[in-house]
Design an enzyme around this catalytic site. Structure first.
Site, PDB file in Angstrom:
ATOM      1  CE  LYS A  54      -4.222  -1.975   2.219  1.00  0.00           C
ATOM      2  NZ  LYS A  54      -4.957  -2.512   3.352  1.00  0.00           N
ATOM      3  CD  GLN A  98      -3.783  -4.447   6.099  1.00  0.00           C
ATOM      4  OE1 GLN A  98      -3.755  -3.589   5.834  1.00  0.00           O
ATOM      5  NE2 GLN A  98      -4.617  -5.094   5.545  1.00  0.00           N
ATOM      6  CG  ASP A 121      -9.839   0.047   5.205  1.00  0.00           C
ATOM      7  OD1 ASP A 121      -9.288  -0.410   3.619  1.00  0.00           O
ATOM      8  OD2 ASP A 121      -9.385  -0.765   5.763  1.00  0.00           O
TER       9      ASP A 121
END
Ligand code: NDP
Length: 297
Positions: A54, A98, A121
């Site tokens: 990422k 994460q 997200d």
């Protein structure tokens, strides 16, 4: 019938290119780069790979990448303090924590602490609610990537029968919401669904997000259907000691019957990071008050 292959790798590369062009234009108008912060707690090997990937993709797209790596034993309060600091940092447009987090942390509490307008997200309950009620928010990256592939392949999805297999918060449920928003007739199947093959046989669109290698068989697929395989499963390879990736769909069997299908790897997988970059760029425009055309990316 031999199914057309839906090339997610090529689509994702094109999307990343478009994001890169718009990121440069953003920097020229805002006088700063769009910024994405990624927080990793602990040393989970798969998470480390994702976070590295990422960060690299963010820089390649011409955005600023802020990586925060915390030890596994970090108290939850320290993580919440970091999230709050990122919430108020004007250089940070998007925040991604994460998952999974270590067992002593409450994931729902941490996700709820992220400013919904930086929640690229799309996991914060505010964004879940926005998606469910048709408001403009952030949508989880993997299902949004699936919808992009479907619309690119089929154009309008209106009136089509769609079956989503899997009801997780990160794939199955938002996928079903997105298909409903495109006016599909949506069925959500899960581990308690009766006669799954028969349910799948009705579908013009099948989205498999189960996490079980090659579970969905070719003879479950309606001839001509479009199959999106979200699954990523590592199984023993043909050579001893080697492994390979397979999806949740029996690719060889399904591609005899389907009209189009995503391969694994090279289908949905590459879309997730590309859509994350897209979401971060959208966040940057909103935070800086710079207009971005609705269908620009
Ligand atoms: P979860 O484990 O959270 O959810 C799996 C879902 O599948 C559950 O709803 C479960 O039902 C259902 N299920 C399990 N077994 C069966 C069965 N025998 N019949 C019908 N339904 C079943 O997984 P995720 O949603 O997180 O991920 C799904 C897959 O997608 C995984 O392979 C994962 O690796 C992959 N993935 C890929 C991404 C990408 O970037 N391409 C991103 C995210 C995930 P129930 O709720 O009843 O238990």
């Amino acid at each position: 019938m031999t199914a057309a292959i839906i090339d997610g790798k090529a689509f994702a590369a094109d999307l990343r290119g478009r994001v890169g062009t718009l990121a440069r234009a953003f920097e020229a108008s805002a006088g700063r780069k769009a910024g994405l912060a990624v927080v990793l707690v602990g040393e989970d090997p798969a998470s480390q790979v994702y976070v590295r990937s990422k960060g690299k993709s963010t820089l390649e797209a011409g955005m600023a990448s802020f990586e925060h790596k915390l030890p596994a034993e970090t108290p939850e309060a320290d993580l919440l303090a970091l999230v709050e600091q990122l919430n108020t940092d004007p250089a940070v447009d998007g925040i991604l924590v994460q998952l999974p987090l270590p067992a002593h942390m409450n994931e729902a509490k941490v996700i709820a602490a992220i400013n919904p307008d930086k929640d690229v997200d799309g996991f914060n309950v505010i964004n879940v609610g926005r998606l469910a009620t048709g408001l403009n928010g952030f949508v989880p990256c993997t299902p949004l990537g699936c919808i992009m592939l479907l619309k690119d392949r089929l154009g309008s999805l209106s009136g089509l029968d769609a079956v989503v297999i899997g009801r997780s918060n990160i794939v199955g449920k938002p996928m079903a919401q997105l298909l409903l928003a495109e006016s599909c007739t949506v069925t959500i199947a899960h581990s308690r669904t009766k006669d799954l093959p028969e349910v799948v046989r009705r579908a013009d669109i099948v989205v498999a997000a189960v996490g079980r290698p090659e579970m969905i068989k070719g003879d479950w697929i309606k001839p001509g259907a479009t199959v999106i395989d979200v699954g990523i499963n590592r199984v023993p390879g043909k050579v001893e000691g080697k492994t390979r990736l397979v999806g949740d769909v029996d690719f060889a069997g399904a591609s005899e019957v389907a009209g189009a299908i995503t391969p694994v790897p090279g289908g949905v997988g590459p879309m997730t990071i590309a859509v994350l970059l897209r979401n971060a760029l959208v966040a940057a425009h909103r935070n800086a008050g710079i207009a971005l055309a609705k269908d620009a990316i």
